[in-house]
Motif scaffolding. Sequence first.
Motif, mmCIF file in Angstrom:
data_model
loop_
_atom_site.group_PDB
_atom_site.id
_atom_site.type_symbol
_atom_site.label_atom_id
_atom_site.label_comp_id
_atom_site.label_asym_id
_atom_site.label_seq_id
_atom_site.Cartn_x
_atom_site.Cartn_y
_atom_site.Cartn_z
ATOM 1 N N LEU A 115 0.563 12.800 5.017
ATOM 2 C CA LEU A 115 1.161 13.865 5.391
ATOM 3 C C LEU A 115 1.468 14.405 4.019
ATOM 4 O O LEU A 115 1.817 14.026 2.853
ATOM 5 N N TYR A 116 1.925 15.998 4.095
ATOM 6 C CA TYR A 116 2.347 16.613 3.012
ATOM 7 C C TYR A 116 3.323 17.624 3.284
ATOM 8 O O TYR A 116 3.168 18.099 4.430
ATOM 9 N N ASP A 117 4.044 18.328 2.369
ATOM 10 C CA ASP A 117 4.857 19.380 2.544
ATOM 11 C C ASP A 117 4.223 20.713 2.497
ATOM 12 O O ASP A 117 3.889 21.026 1.199
ATOM 13 N N ARG A 118 3.935 21.515 3.473
ATOM 14 C CA ARG A 118 3.050 22.754 3.196
ATOM 15 C C ARG A 118 3.909 23.858 2.514
ATOM 16 O O ARG A 118 3.155 24.844 1.900
ATOM 17 N N GLU A 119 5.214 23.842 2.378
ATOM 18 C CA GLU A 119 5.879 24.867 1.537
ATOM 19 C C GLU A 119 5.672 24.520 0.087
ATOM 20 O O GLU A 119 5.811 25.452 -0.707
ATOM 21 N N ASN A 120 5.694 23.181 -0.281
ATOM 22 C CA ASN A 120 5.727 22.742 -1.721
ATOM 23 C C ASN A 120 4.534 21.703 -2.332
ATOM 24 O O ASN A 120 4.637 21.846 -3.553
ATOM 25 N N GLU A 121 3.634 21.610 -1.471
ATOM 26 C CA GLU A 121 2.486 21.175 -1.934
ATOM 27 C C GLU A 121 1.122 21.819 -1.677
ATOM 28 O O GLU A 121 1.197 22.522 -0.496
ATOM 29 N N ASP A 122 0.210 21.536 -2.200
ATOM 30 C CA ASP A 122 -1.151 22.266 -2.265
ATOM 31 C C ASP A 122 -2.148 21.244 -1.561
ATOM 32 O O ASP A 122 -2.516 20.406 -2.090
ATOM 33 N N ARG A 123 -2.488 21.666 -0.375
ATOM 34 C CA ARG A 123 -3.101 20.470 0.356
ATOM 35 C C ARG A 123 -4.866 20.529 -0.023
ATOM 36 O O ARG A 123 -5.331 19.487 -0.028
ATOM 37 N N ASP A 124 -5.087 22.000 -0.690
ATOM 38 C CA ASP A 124 -6.558 21.732 -1.465
ATOM 39 C C ASP A 124 -6.500 20.757 -2.713
ATOM 40 O O ASP A 124 -7.584 20.163 -2.732
ATOM 41 N N GLU A 125 -5.422 20.887 -3.294
ATOM 42 C CA GLU A 125 -5.231 19.894 -4.418
ATOM 43 C C GLU A 125 -5.438 18.477 -4.136
ATOM 44 O O GLU A 125 -6.232 17.689 -4.554
ATOM 45 N N ILE A 126 -4.585 18.107 -3.162
ATOM 46 C CA ILE A 126 -4.448 16.969 -2.573
ATOM 47 C C ILE A 126 -5.757 16.360 -2.108
ATOM 48 O O ILE A 126 -6.321 15.095 -2.170
ATOM 49 N N GLY A 127 -6.597 17.329 -1.339
ATOM 50 C CA GLY A 127 -7.823 16.795 -0.713
ATOM 51 C C GLY A 127 -8.970 16.498 -1.882
ATOM 52 O O GLY A 127 -9.735 15.599 -2.057
ATOM 53 N N ALA A 128 -8.822 17.620 -3.123
ATOM 54 C CA ALA A 128 -9.877 17.465 -3.915
ATOM 55 C C ALA A 128 -9.627 15.994 -4.875
ATOM 56 O O ALA A 128 -10.515 15.276 -5.082
ATOM 57 N N ARG A 129 -8.481 15.770 -4.885
ATOM 58 C CA ARG A 129 -7.973 14.320 -5.828
ATOM 59 C C ARG A 129 -8.534 13.159 -4.898
ATOM 60 O O ARG A 129 -8.955 12.418 -5.536
#
Length: 315
Positions: A115-129
């Motif tokens: 789970l991630y916070d869509r207002e404060n976190e970048d899902r693309d960055e999380i996915g790439a990592r």
Amino acid sequence: MTDFTMIEAAAGRLAGHARRTPLLSSPLLDEVAGRRVLVKAECLQRTGSFKFRGAWNAISALEPAGVIAFSSGNHAQGVALSARLKGIAAVIIMPSDAPAIKINNTRALGAEVVLYDRENEDRDEIGARLSAERGLTLIKPFDMAEVIAGQGTCGLEIAEQAAEAGVTEGRVFVPCGGGGLTSGIALALEAKAPGLRVHPCEPEGFDDVARSLAAGELQRNAALSGSICDAIVTPQAGEMTWPVIQRLCGAGQVVSDEAALNALALAHDHLKIVIEPGGAVALAAALACEGDGPVIAVASGGNLDRAMMVRALDA
């Protein structure tokens, strides 16, 4: 870039795996709209949305050892089931405010949910990592040629079913977030039913595609949350989807949350199907649009919490 030959190849991969969903109608909906309305019930697709098409096609074409995806829920479930059927691992990155039913269903299908916070976190960055750390193949929700091709198979079915219903010209309203379904259907109809033209449908406040079409250049949404139509709340159309939408689609349609809820309730009462708010915006646009001639509305998904259904029926 996706082309029609890729959609045809996707249809071959999906044969025997995806459902050929029905094209439904109701005299009472026709009366409400003042025209003939046909509804493509992708809410009856496996996992409850069209997303299974793109997920299965991408995973089948790429044959990865494991996959990762980011989604508010429908793409998540499509990838989770496809990975499970293929016998590979799936990690799904989901916004923490996604409907509980979508989070729970994704886990129930065997995927690991992050789970991630869509207002404060970048899902693309999380996915790439996570992709780099675990050696997983990223299956994007819309901006991926194989995913767009899979969604385009819905357009092939619309072309065939509309012709069977005697409809060769008219407007096709499609719920639009990042544009994978919209562009895929538009490409399929260009080849198989050129008299049918796609119109993207979006919720108020998240109408980047409608604004992009009007301006002639890609626009971005200021907010990333705030609509009950969570399934189609995205920052902007994709780099692959936008050129197709710009070339092939008619004017975008913008729908209020209230209109989406009303369409949800009408679909329940008169078509006996369940549509989530994001999946109901096309029907809402079809019921309110001006002009003559038949319209086709894609009911793109039906994954909603009971509380939202009660809210729609009570309203």
